[in-house]
Scaffold this motif. Structure first.
Motif, PDB file in Angstrom:
ATOM      1  N   SER A   1     -12.414 -54.468  -2.917  1.00  0.00           N
ATOM      2  CA  SER A   1     -11.089 -54.555  -3.509  1.00  0.00           C
ATOM      3  C   SER A   1     -10.766 -53.237  -4.196  1.00  0.00           C
ATOM      4  O   SER A   1     -11.652 -52.507  -4.648  1.00  0.00           O
ATOM      5  CB  SER A   1     -11.004 -55.702  -4.515  1.00  0.00           C
ATOM      6  N   PHE A   2      -9.481 -52.952  -4.256  1.00  0.00           N
ATOM      7  CA  PHE A   2      -8.985 -51.741  -4.894  1.00  0.00           C
ATOM      8  C   PHE A   2      -8.026 -52.212  -5.975  1.00  0.00           C
ATOM      9  O   PHE A   2      -7.068 -52.927  -5.705  1.00  0.00           O
ATOM     10  CB  PHE A   2      -8.302 -50.847  -3.858  1.00  0.00           C
ATOM     11  N   ARG A   3      -8.333 -51.811  -7.219  1.00  0.00           N
ATOM     12  CA  ARG A   3      -7.640 -52.373  -8.371  1.00  0.00           C
ATOM     13  C   ARG A   3      -7.077 -51.285  -9.265  1.00  0.00           C
ATOM     14  O   ARG A   3      -7.645 -50.199  -9.378  1.00  0.00           O
ATOM     15  CB  ARG A   3      -8.602 -53.217  -9.209  1.00  0.00           C
ATOM     16  N   VAL A   4      -6.002 -51.645  -9.930  1.00  0.00           N
ATOM     17  CA  VAL A   4      -5.437 -50.839 -11.002  1.00  0.00           C
ATOM     18  C   VAL A   4      -5.065 -51.819 -12.108  1.00  0.00           C
ATOM     19  O   VAL A   4      -4.578 -52.915 -11.823  1.00  0.00           O
ATOM     20  CB  VAL A   4      -4.235 -49.988 -10.515  1.00  0.00           C
ATOM     21  N   ASN A   5      -5.365 -51.449 -13.336  1.00  0.00           N
ATOM     22  CA  ASN A   5      -5.144 -52.356 -14.479  1.00  0.00           C
ATOM     23  C   ASN A   5      -5.839 -53.701 -14.259  1.00  0.00           C
ATOM     24  O   ASN A   5      -5.310 -54.748 -14.610  1.00  0.00           O
ATOM     25  CB  ASN A   5      -3.646 -52.585 -14.732  1.00  0.00           C
ATOM     26  N   LYS A   6      -6.990 -53.682 -13.615  1.00  0.00           N
ATOM     27  CA  LYS A   6      -7.817 -54.851 -13.327  1.00  0.00           C
ATOM     28  C   LYS A   6      -7.175 -55.819 -12.331  1.00  0.00           C
ATOM     29  O   LYS A   6      -7.647 -56.920 -12.146  1.00  0.00           O
ATOM     30  CB  LYS A   6      -8.192 -55.599 -14.609  1.00  0.00           C
ATOM     31  N   LYS A   7      -6.093 -55.399 -11.679  1.00  0.00           N
ATOM     32  CA  LYS A   7      -5.397 -56.252 -10.710  1.00  0.00           C
ATOM     33  C   LYS A   7      -5.522 -55.655  -9.314  1.00  0.00           C
ATOM     34  O   LYS A   7      -5.398 -54.451  -9.124  1.00  0.00           O
ATOM     35  CB  LYS A   7      -3.930 -56.410 -11.094  1.00  0.00           C
ATOM     36  N   ILE A   8      -5.751 -56.513  -8.344  1.00  0.00           N
ATOM     37  CA  ILE A   8      -5.956 -56.083  -6.968  1.00  0.00           C
ATOM     38  C   ILE A   8      -4.628 -55.718  -6.306  1.00  0.00           C
ATOM     39  O   ILE A   8      -3.687 -56.508  -6.325  1.00  0.00           O
ATOM     40  CB  ILE A   8      -6.655 -57.196  -6.154  1.00  0.00           C
ATOM     41  N   PHE A   9      -4.582 -54.516  -5.719  1.00  0.00           N
ATOM     42  CA  PHE A   9      -3.420 -54.151  -4.908  1.00  0.00           C
ATOM     43  C   PHE A   9      -3.794 -54.066  -3.428  1.00  0.00           C
ATOM     44  O   PHE A   9      -2.915 -54.076  -2.571  1.00  0.00           O
ATOM     45  CB  PHE A   9      -2.755 -52.855  -5.395  1.00  0.00           C
ATOM     46  N   ALA A  10      -5.100 -54.029  -3.119  1.00  0.00           N
ATOM     47  CA  ALA A  10      -5.536 -53.997  -1.717  1.00  0.00           C
ATOM     48  C   ALA A  10      -6.968 -54.512  -1.618  1.00  0.00           C
ATOM     49  O   ALA A  10      -7.760 -54.383  -2.557  1.00  0.00           O
ATOM     50  CB  ALA A  10      -5.462 -52.580  -1.169  1.00  0.00           C
TER      51      ALA A  10
ATOM     52  N   GLY B   1       1.206 -47.134  -1.044  1.00  0.00           N
ATOM     53  CA  GLY B   1       1.967 -46.665  -2.204  1.00  0.00           C
ATOM     54  C   GLY B   1       2.823 -47.770  -2.798  1.00  0.00           C
ATOM     55  O   GLY B   1       2.893 -47.940  -4.020  1.00  0.00           O
ATOM     56  N   CYS B   2       3.458 -48.551  -1.936  1.00  0.00           N
ATOM     57  CA  CYS B   2       4.266 -49.678  -2.407  1.00  0.00           C
ATOM     58  C   CYS B   2       3.397 -50.719  -3.104  1.00  0.00           C
ATOM     59  O   CYS B   2       3.772 -51.240  -4.165  1.00  0.00           O
ATOM     60  CB  CYS B   2       5.017 -50.314  -1.236  1.00  0.00           C
ATOM     61  N   ALA B   3       2.255 -51.036  -2.511  1.00  0.00           N
ATOM     62  CA  ALA B   3       1.352 -52.031  -3.115  1.00  0.00           C
ATOM     63  C   ALA B   3       0.835 -51.544  -4.468  1.00  0.00           C
ATOM     64  O   ALA B   3       0.809 -52.305  -5.446  1.00  0.00           O
ATOM     65  CB  ALA B   3       0.189 -52.326  -2.168  1.00  0.00           C
ATOM     66  N   TYR B   4       0.430 -50.282  -4.522  1.00  0.00           N
ATOM     67  CA  TYR B   4      -0.064 -49.709  -5.780  1.00  0.00           C
ATOM     68  C   TYR B   4       1.031 -49.775  -6.851  1.00  0.00           C
ATOM     69  O   TYR B   4       0.791 -50.226  -7.972  1.00  0.00           O
ATOM     70  CB  TYR B   4      -0.523 -48.268  -5.562  1.00  0.00           C
ATOM     71  N   ASN B   5       2.229 -49.333  -6.496  1.00  0.00           N
ATOM     72  CA  ASN B   5       3.333 -49.340  -7.467  1.00  0.00           C
ATOM     73  C   ASN B   5       3.713 -50.755  -7.882  1.00  0.00           C
ATOM     74  O   ASN B   5       4.047 -50.991  -9.046  1.00  0.00           O
ATOM     75  CB  ASN B   5       4.555 -48.613  -6.895  1.00  0.00           C
ATOM     76  N   ASN B   6       3.649 -51.688  -6.964  1.00  0.00           N
ATOM     77  CA  ASN B   6       3.958 -53.086  -7.251  1.00  0.00           C
ATOM     78  C   ASN B   6       3.028 -53.636  -8.334  1.00  0.00           C
ATOM     79  O   ASN B   6       3.463 -54.326  -9.253  1.00  0.00           O
ATOM     80  CB  ASN B   6       3.847 -53.930  -5.980  1.00  0.00           C
ATOM     81  N   ILE B   7       1.757 -53.290  -8.249  1.00  0.00           N
ATOM     82  CA  ILE B   7       0.770 -53.800  -9.204  1.00  0.00           C
ATOM     83  C   ILE B   7       0.705 -52.944 -10.465  1.00  0.00           C
ATOM     84  O   ILE B   7       0.629 -53.454 -11.572  1.00  0.00           O
ATOM     85  CB  ILE B   7      -0.625 -53.913  -8.545  1.00  0.00           C
ATOM     86  N   SER B   8       0.733 -51.618 -10.313  1.00  0.00           N
ATOM     87  CA  SER B   8       0.544 -50.738 -11.474  1.00  0.00           C
ATOM     88  C   SER B   8       1.696 -50.812 -12.470  1.00  0.00           C
ATOM     89  O   SER B   8       1.513 -50.520 -13.650  1.00  0.00           O
ATOM     90  CB  SER B   8       0.327 -49.299 -11.031  1.00  0.00           C
ATOM     91  N   THR B   9       2.876 -51.215 -12.010  1.00  0.00           N
ATOM     92  CA  THR B   9       4.028 -51.266 -12.925  1.00  0.00           C
ATOM     93  C   THR B   9       4.189 -52.629 -13.597  1.00  0.00           C
ATOM     94  O   THR B   9       5.023 -52.779 -14.470  1.00  0.00           O
ATOM     95  CB  THR B   9       5.330 -50.897 -12.188  1.00  0.00           C
ATOM     96  N   LYS B  10       3.385 -53.622 -13.169  1.00  0.00           N
ATOM     97  CA  LYS B  10       3.452 -54.941 -13.828  1.00  0.00           C
ATOM     98  C   LYS B  10       2.825 -54.855 -15.199  1.00  0.00           C
ATOM     99  O   LYS B  10       1.914 -54.072 -15.436  1.00  0.00           O
ATOM    100  CB  LYS B  10       2.715 -55.995 -12.989  1.00  0.00           C
ATOM    101  N   LYS B  11       3.302 -55.699 -16.084  1.00  0.00           N
ATOM    102  CA  LYS B  11       2.747 -55.710 -17.441  1.00  0.00           C
ATOM    103  C   LYS B  11       1.295 -56.140 -17.380  1.00  0.00           C
ATOM    104  O   LYS B  11       0.909 -56.999 -16.609  1.00  0.00           O
ATOM    105  CB  LYS B  11       3.543 -56.658 -18.324  1.00  0.00           C
ATOM    106  N   LYS B  12       0.496 -55.530 -18.259  1.00  0.00           N
ATOM    107  CA  LYS B  12      -0.942 -55.837 -18.306  1.00  0.00           C
ATOM    108  C   LYS B  12      -1.184 -57.202 -18.879  1.00  0.00           C
ATOM    109  O   LYS B  12      -0.498 -57.756 -19.630  1.00  0.00           O
ATOM    110  CB  LYS B  12      -1.692 -54.789 -19.133  1.00  0.00           C
TER     111      LYS B  12
END
Length: 106
Positions: free
Chosen positions: A27-36, A95-106
């Motif tokens: 899994s690939f995560r940003v802010n502990k949330k999976i984007f891929a 890029g869309c998936a990353y931005n979709n997850i990274s911009t959500k509130k933590k």
């Protein structure tokens, strides 16, 4: 076709990404949330897209990019066939998936 190595490089190229195991997948995560996620054995990736992005990408060719069946797909989870997708389209979708997850509130 996009290789497993190339997928990993692209997914890990975004800021603050962590690659961690997720069951039998990576899994690939940003802010502990999976984007891929990546299922190496099947050469299939899953991206967490917005419903609008999912609609746009899936309109290209449903043998290349298509919603995950069931409730997950209805929430934007989208499969990518790495054997068929072109690198440029994958970069855009990631890029869309990353931005979709990274911009959500933590």
């Amino acid at each position: 076709m996009v290789s497993i190595k190339t997928f990993r490089q692209l997914a890990n190229s975004f800021p603050e990404v962590q690659e961690l195991p997720h069951f039998e997948k990576a899994s690939f995560r940003v802010n502990k949330k999976i984007f891929a996620t990546l299922a190496e054995n099947n050469c299939i990736a899953m991206l967490t897209l917005s419903l609008i992005d999912q609609s746009v990408f899936c309109s290209f060719d449903t043998t290349v990019i298509y919603p995950v069946p069931g409730a997950w797909g209805a929430k934007g989870c989208t499969y990518i066939n790495l054997k068929k997708i072109k690198k440029a389209m994958l970069k855009d979708a990631l890029g869309c998936a990353y931005n979709n997850i990274s911009t959500k509130k933590k």
